[in-house]
Design an enzyme around this catalytic site. Structure first.
Site, short mmCIF file in Angstrom:
data_model
loop_
_atom_site.label_atom_id
_atom_site.label_comp_id
_atom_site.label_asym_id
_atom_site.label_seq_id
_atom_site.Cartn_x
_atom_site.Cartn_y
_atom_site.Cartn_z
N ARG A 121 6.38 -2.43 21.39
CA ARG A 121 5.58 -1.30 21.10
C ARG A 121 5.79 -0.57 19.80
O ARG A 121 5.57 0.44 19.54
CB ARG A 121 5.34 -0.51 22.20
CG ARG A 121 4.71 -1.20 23.48
CD ARG A 121 4.25 -0.12 24.61
NE ARG A 121 3.82 -0.97 25.71
CZ ARG A 121 4.73 -1.15 26.62
NH1 ARG A 121 6.23 -0.99 26.88
NH2 ARG A 121 4.10 -2.01 27.78
N LYS A 143 -0.75 -0.31 6.15
CA LYS A 143 -1.64 -1.00 6.46
C LYS A 143 -0.98 -2.63 6.66
O LYS A 143 -0.36 -3.22 5.62
CB LYS A 143 -3.05 -1.55 5.57
CG LYS A 143 -3.99 -0.46 5.52
CD LYS A 143 -5.40 -1.07 4.73
CE LYS A 143 -6.37 0.16 4.94
NZ LYS A 143 -7.52 -0.23 3.84
N GLU A 185 -3.75 -3.83 -10.48
CA GLU A 185 -3.97 -2.52 -9.64
C GLU A 185 -3.34 -1.44 -10.26
O GLU A 185 -3.83 -0.35 -9.82
CB GLU A 185 -3.16 -2.55 -8.37
CG GLU A 185 -3.43 -4.06 -7.46
CD GLU A 185 -4.71 -3.87 -6.53
OE1 GLU A 185 -5.33 -2.75 -6.49
OE2 GLU A 185 -5.22 -4.89 -5.79
N LYS A 227 -1.21 5.94 -5.01
CA LYS A 227 -1.35 5.24 -3.64
C LYS A 227 -0.88 6.23 -2.50
O LYS A 227 -1.39 6.47 -1.57
CB LYS A 227 -0.75 4.01 -3.62
CG LYS A 227 -0.75 3.19 -2.32
CD LYS A 227 -1.87 2.05 -2.19
CE LYS A 227 -2.14 1.70 -0.52
NZ LYS A 227 -1.98 0.44 -0.39
N GLU A 237 -8.43 6.11 6.45
CA GLU A 237 -9.69 5.75 6.02
C GLU A 237 -10.72 6.62 6.95
O GLU A 237 -11.85 5.87 7.15
CB GLU A 237 -9.89 4.27 5.73
CG GLU A 237 -10.17 3.97 4.54
CD GLU A 237 -10.02 2.34 4.54
OE1 GLU A 237 -9.14 1.90 3.65
OE2 GLU A 237 -10.88 1.64 4.85
N ARG A 242 -9.58 7.38 0.98
CA ARG A 242 -8.66 6.20 0.66
C ARG A 242 -9.75 5.12 -0.07
O ARG A 242 -9.39 4.13 -0.63
CB ARG A 242 -7.99 5.90 1.95
CG ARG A 242 -7.11 4.63 1.90
CD ARG A 242 -6.41 4.67 2.98
NE ARG A 242 -5.43 3.10 2.96
CZ ARG A 242 -4.43 2.83 3.57
NH1 ARG A 242 -3.87 3.87 4.39
NH2 ARG A 242 -3.51 1.90 3.45
N ASN A 246 -10.42 1.34 -3.47
CA ASN A 246 -11.12 -0.03 -3.39
C ASN A 246 -11.92 -0.17 -4.69
O ASN A 246 -12.84 -0.99 -4.65
CB ASN A 246 -12.16 0.04 -2.15
CG ASN A 246 -11.47 -0.32 -0.92
OD1 ASN A 246 -10.59 -0.98 -0.92
ND2 ASN A 246 -12.05 0.05 0.11
N HIS A 249 -12.91 -3.53 -5.70
CA HIS A 249 -12.71 -4.58 -4.61
C HIS A 249 -13.90 -4.84 -3.99
O HIS A 249 -13.88 -5.75 -3.15
CB HIS A 249 -11.67 -4.00 -3.60
CG HIS A 249 -10.56 -3.99 -4.11
ND1 HIS A 249 -9.97 -3.19 -5.23
CD2 HIS A 249 -9.02 -4.59 -3.52
CE1 HIS A 249 -8.52 -3.30 -5.37
NE2 HIS A 249 -8.30 -4.15 -4.40
N HIS A 253 -13.42 -8.63 -3.87
CA HIS A 253 -13.23 -9.19 -2.35
C HIS A 253 -14.35 -10.37 -2.36
O HIS A 253 -14.04 -11.64 -1.59
CB HIS A 253 -13.42 -8.30 -1.14
CG HIS A 253 -12.28 -7.61 -1.00
ND1 HIS A 253 -12.21 -6.11 -0.48
CD2 HIS A 253 -10.98 -7.80 -0.92
CE1 HIS A 253 -11.09 -5.75 -0.52
NE2 HIS A 253 -10.09 -6.63 -0.67
N HIS A 267 -5.77 -12.26 -6.32
CA HIS A 267 -6.30 -10.91 -6.06
C HIS A 267 -6.47 -10.12 -6.99
O HIS A 267 -7.57 -9.46 -7.27
CB HIS A 267 -5.34 -10.39 -4.85
CG HIS A 267 -6.06 -8.92 -4.58
ND1 HIS A 267 -7.00 -8.90 -3.81
CD2 HIS A 267 -5.48 -7.83 -4.63
CE1 HIS A 267 -7.39 -7.74 -3.47
NE2 HIS A 267 -6.41 -6.69 -4.12
#
Ligand SMILES: NC(=O)c1ccc[n+]([C@@H]2O[C@H](COP(=O)([O-])OP(=O)(O)OC[C@H]3O[C@@H](n4cnc5c(N)ncnc54)[C@H](O)[C@@H]3O)[C@@H](O)[C@H]2O)c1
Ligand SMILES: [Zn+2]
Length: 364
Positions: A121, A143, A185, A227, A237, A242, A246, A249, A253, A267
């Site tokens: 956990r 993330k 980025e 960041k 988010e 946040r 993007n 993106h 994406h 990417h």
């Protein structure tokens, strides 16, 4: 060396960025309150490049690390590999308290972070990112995820590390395409929040591309700080802040999905194309001037980031965008620059305009 704190709601932790400062890691682990046995999760390529040095420094500093290697491929972000990592952690139970050191790029970081979130956990983990992308982006913000056959990052958790420790010396071994991809980025961070970073990137282009440590460290630290600030203010988010990360993106994406993450487009390259496309939309909508669009395109050109995706079907990109829209309750969020250093988020971009821009930037 640059140090700052990520102030996320769930945890505060330091980000330490330097050049050839690995000998500080053992004490930084102690300062972060860690104890027990460090389990280094890495891959064979990263281990060949820097494993011996890392192990030596840790041992000299009084730590007794265990090494757990995963294959060097995006497929390591899978439930199967996650299961293997957890099983191997359980086999180390005799070693007492464990914490994880994620030593590698974003793939290792995302997998190791999720394993840390799940094992018993939650056990502590530290990010030691070795790609430019990981140092400015994926290692910060908590993330963590693995992929499912249906899509990327579908199984994950928000789980902040105890420490992010970046050494820009690792980056010397990165292929130029990976460096440019990470710099996409960094450019993104300049556009969304930091005109000074954007200007620095333009001014120091030659030195940065040559890998000179001082300017490289300066732009990495500035992007990482952005960041950190954004995820500190909006960890999960929920406030929408946040979302500005993007920028580039939405279409980025979709380009990655349309190429089935084949690596044909990295990417960062997909994000570069996405930033160009989003800025073209912003200009058509009257949100930004042509001079802003030209400045961004010129900087992306200067870093040899692609102007268009080639060998990709525009209709496949449109299909990926509409799939994304379905998943997001019928709304896509477009992050559009208003000037260098400022963006707005809007769902309202006419689809005919999107289609026109996609056809400009995506070439079959
Ligand atoms: N968690 C987040 O917030 C977040 C954000 C962005 C991206 N990501 C994830 O990050 C992943 C991409 O990360 P990445 O671009 O770092 O890719 P990666 O981890 O696959 O690394 C790219 C390649 O570089 C190699 N490598 C790593 N360090 C090196 C070094 N110092 N010298 C030479 N080679 C080195 C790796 O072994 C790999 O072959 C994706 O899975 C993406 O989903 C996560
Ligand atoms: Zn990204």
């Amino acid at each position: 060396m640059v140090t700052f704190t990520v102030r996320a709601a769930s945890r505060r932790y330091p980000v330490i960025i330097g050049h050839r400062h690995l000998d500080r890691l053992p004490q930084s682990l102690r300062d972060a309150g860690l104890d027990g046995t460090p389990v280094i999760i890495t891959n064979p390529r990263v281990w060949r490049l820097g494993g011996a040095g890392l192990q030596r420094v840790l041992r000299r500093g009084g730590w007794a690390p265990v090494v757990l290697s995963v294959p060097d491929t995006e497929h390591s972000k899978s439930l199967a590999e996650l299961g293997r990592v957890l099983t191997r952690l359980a086999a180390l139970d005799g070693h007492g308290r464990l914490f994880i050191i994620a030593f590698g790029g974003g793939v290792v970081g995302d997998l190791a972070g999720l394993a840390a979130a799940l094992y018993r956990r939650g056990i502590p983990y530290v990010q030691v990112p070795t790609t430019l992308l990981a140092q400015v982006d994926s290692a910060i913000g908590g993330k963590t995820a693995v992929d499912l056959p249906r899509g990327k990052n579908l199984v994950g958790a928000f789980y902040q590390p105890w420490l992010v420790f970046s050494d820009t010396a690792w980056l010397a071994g990165l292929p130029p395409r990976q460096v440019a991809s990470g710099l996409a980025e960094v450019i993104k961070c300049g556009v969304i929040q930091d005109p000074g970073l954007f200007a620095l990137l333009a001014r120091e282009r030659a030195a940065i591309l040559a890998g000179r440590p001082a300017p490289l460290q300066a732009v990495i630290a500035r992007a990482a700080r952005i960041k950190a600030r954004v995820v500190g203010a909006d960890e999960r988010e929920t406030t929408g802040l946040r979302m500005i990360l993007n920028f580039g993106h939405t279409i980025g994406h979709a380009v990655e999905a349309a190429t089935h993450y084949s690596g044909r487009c990295t990417h960062g390259e997909a994000v570069a194309i996405g930033m160009r496309a989003a800025t073209a939309l912003a200009r058509r909508l009257g949100c930004c001037t042509r001079s802003t669009e030209d400045r961004l395109n010129d900087l992306l050109d200067a870093y040899r980031l692609p102007a268009a995706a080639r060998g990709v079907r525009p209709d496949a990109v449109m299909a990926a965008l509409s799939h994304d829209k379905k998943v997001r309750q019928g709304r896509l969020h477009w992050v559009l620059p208003t000037r260098i250093g400022h963006v707005l988020v809007t769902p309202d971009v006419p689809s005919a305009m999107v289609q026109a821009v996609v056809h400009e930037r995506i070439r079959p």
